[in-house]
Each structure stands twice: as structure tokens, then as C-alpha cells.
Scaffold this active site. Structure first.
Site, short mmCIF file in Angstrom:
data_model
loop_
_atom_site.label_atom_id
_atom_site.label_comp_id
_atom_site.label_asym_id
_atom_site.label_seq_id
_atom_site.Cartn_x
_atom_site.Cartn_y
_atom_site.Cartn_z
N ASP A 214 50.89 33.18 44.31
CA ASP A 214 51.34 34.57 44.38
C ASP A 214 52.81 34.61 43.98
O ASP A 214 53.64 33.90 44.57
CB ASP A 214 51.19 35.04 45.84
CG ASP A 214 51.02 36.53 45.95
OD1 ASP A 214 51.01 37.22 44.92
OD2 ASP A 214 50.88 37.00 47.10
N LYS B 35 49.30 35.29 40.56
CA LYS B 35 48.97 36.69 40.89
C LYS B 35 50.27 37.47 40.90
O LYS B 35 51.29 36.98 41.40
CB LYS B 35 48.29 36.78 42.26
CG LYS B 35 48.04 38.23 42.71
CD LYS B 35 47.16 38.31 43.91
CE LYS B 35 47.88 38.17 45.24
NZ LYS B 35 48.95 39.17 45.49
N GLU C 161 43.65 46.08 46.69
CA GLU C 161 43.87 46.05 48.14
C GLU C 161 43.89 47.47 48.71
O GLU C 161 44.59 48.35 48.17
CB GLU C 161 45.20 45.35 48.46
CG GLU C 161 45.50 45.29 49.95
CD GLU C 161 46.63 44.34 50.32
OE1 GLU C 161 47.11 43.60 49.44
OE2 GLU C 161 47.02 44.34 51.51
#
Ligand code: KIV
Length: 271
Positions: A90, A120, A189
Site C-alpha cells: 500500500d 495499491k 471501500e
């Protein structure tokens, strides 16, 4: 161990083929070697070294202060402990927003020095050219849209996104733009299940949901949430997989099974 005996890490094309065949994909966050080993043994296909480590490991109240060096350290641990799962690093706040060159330098560090297979990055339209810049230079990208915790101060809190017609349409457009720019995966999300389903339908690359309902290609949860060991408030989309499980290994295996057989997420985990 000789190269012949080494287990093969799953590739992005293999994951994309599984999703095309209708198999649900399983991602879980991971921060160390031992959890990496037992998670992939239980069938987790993608290990996300999330900047959620700022909250679940460092005890901070957001992910904003997490540094490149901290994520890099945890990526090294996860890469060392895993042999078959795809390891996704991430990109923390500040490591990719300043310039595309900066993003590439930091992404290369994750891949070359820490052992990540992909990165990500959070953001919608504003990050599409960064996705393109990285992908064209050999870095696979998972785009993260919807509730993007690094923008918590802009969003005014950890709120469900895409509730209005306009913002739902923007999510579809942003996801398509990331796909067109070369993103291998799109993570969503905290968005209404119907909106996530529209995004998934509009894409050919796999979609991974967390609080995005069942009609996506796969699911991700934060490890410490699904094991019920994070002391903070739990989001609606989290299920405690330790409930009824005799061990941590069994809880992770139950999560894998529930994603694969589509019993998770259930309606009570959706918006
Ligand atoms: O940092 C993280 O763990 C994440 C997940 C919530 C998807 O981004």
C-alpha cells in the site's frame, strides 16, 4: 531450496482468469511473516500490506502518519514469510501524490527492495495518470476508490461514499479510467452494494470489495478486524471470524471459505 522446488507465486493474469471464471478472489491484509505463511496456507491469494498498520499495529487514529519506510519494513516481512500469495504494498500518504516520478521511485523501492509484486494507491480521477505512469514502467497497480482513508479530512470522516447519483456515476467513471490506464485490480471501500455492482459490471479487471457488497470479484478485510483483536470501533462490513473458530488458522480458513462460497459478505455487512 532449488528453484525447481520453490512454490510459485500466483500471478495477476492467473487471478484475472479465476475472476473471469466466476471464482471469488480472497485478499487479506497482512503485516508479518508468520501471518503471511498461515494466511496463504489457508488459501488467501493476495496479501495486502495495508497502511491500516498505522491503526492496528501502531495505535494511531488514522493512516496519515504511516511512512514509506514503515510500509517497506512490513512488506519485507510479508514477502519473506510467503511463497504463493501475491504481495501488494500500500503506498502511504505522501508517497505518490507529489509527482509521478516520486510515485515511481517509491513503488520501485517496494518491488525491488522489499519484494512486493504490486502496489495499491488511493484515489479516483486525480490518480489515473499516476496509475498509467507506473503501469507503463512495469509496476502493477491496484486502484483504491470509494472511501479512501488517506483523504479522511477532505471526506469529513470515514463515511460511506457513492450514495448520491452523481457520486455513484463518478465512481464508475473513475474505475473505468483506472482500468483504461492499466490498473490490474480495482478495490472499492465502503460504497453501496448496488453501486459496487455497477462498477464491477463496467470493468473487465477484477474488483475487490471491503464494505462493497457481494457482487464484486473478491473481498478484502483487515486481518486484525476479522480476528476481532483490534480494540477500536468495528465497521459494519466486518465479520468476526474468530467466533466459533478453535484457532487463528481456522478463522482465516473460515474467511477464505466464506468468500469462496459467497456466504460473506451477508446482507448485514452491506450498505
Ligand atoms: O490499508 C488497508 O488495510 C486498506 C484496506 C482497508 C483495503 O487499504
Amino acid at each position: 531450496m532449488s528453484a525447481q522446488n520453490e512454490a510459485k507465486r500466483v500471478t495477476i493474469p492467473q487471478l484475472q482468469a479465476r475472476a473471469r471464471d466466476g471464482e471469488k478472489l480472497v485478499m487479506l491484509t497482512c503485516y508479518d511473516a508468520s501471518f503471511a505463511a498461515i494466511s496463504e496456507e489457508a488459501g488467501v491469494e493476495m496479501l495486502l500490506v495495508g497502511d491500516s498498520l498505522g491503526m492496528v499495529i501502531q495505535g494511531r487514529d488514522s493512516t496519515l502518519a504511516v511512512t514509506l519506510e514503515e510500509v517497506e519494513y512490513h512488506v519485507r516481512c510479508v514477502a519473506a514469510g510467503s511463497r504463493t500469495a501475491l504481495v501488494i504494498a500500500d503506498m502511504p500518504f505522501g508517497s505518490f501524490q507529489v509527482s509521478d516520478e516520486d510515485a515511481l521511485r517509491n513503488a520501485i523501492r517496494f518491488v525491488k527492495e522489499a519484494g512486493a509484486d504490486a502496489v495499491k494507491l488511493e484515489g479516483g480521477a486525480a490518480m489515473v495518470e499516476t496509475t498509467r505512469f507506473l503501469v507503463e514502467r512495469g509496476i502493477p497497480v491496484c486502484a483504491h476508490i470509494g472511501l479512501t482513508p488517506q483523504s479522511v479530512h477532505v471526506l469529513g470522516g470515514y463515511r460511506v461514499q457513492g450514495r448520491s447519483e452523481d457520486s455513484a456515476a463518478r465512481l464508475v467513471a473513475d474505475a473505468r479510467a483506472h482500468e483504461e490506464a492499466g490498473a490490474s485490480l480495482v478495490l472499492m471501500e465502503a460504497i453501496p452494494a448496488a453501486v459496487a455492482a455497477s462498477v464491477a459490471k463496467a470493468l473487465t479487471v477484477p474488483t475487490i470489495g471491503i464494505g462493497a457488497g457481494p457482487d464484486v470479484s473478491g473481498q478484502v478485510l483487515v486481518l486484525y478486524d476479522m480476528l476481532d483483536i483490534y480494540p477500536g470501533r468495528k465497521a459494519r462490513f466486518v465479520r468476526n471470524f474468530m467466533q466459533g473458530a478453535p484457532s487463528v488458522r481456522a478463522a482465516i480458513a473460515a474467511y477464505v471459505k466464506a468468500v469462496k462460497d459467497k456466504s460473506f459478505p451477508a446482507p448485514e455487512h452491506c450498505f
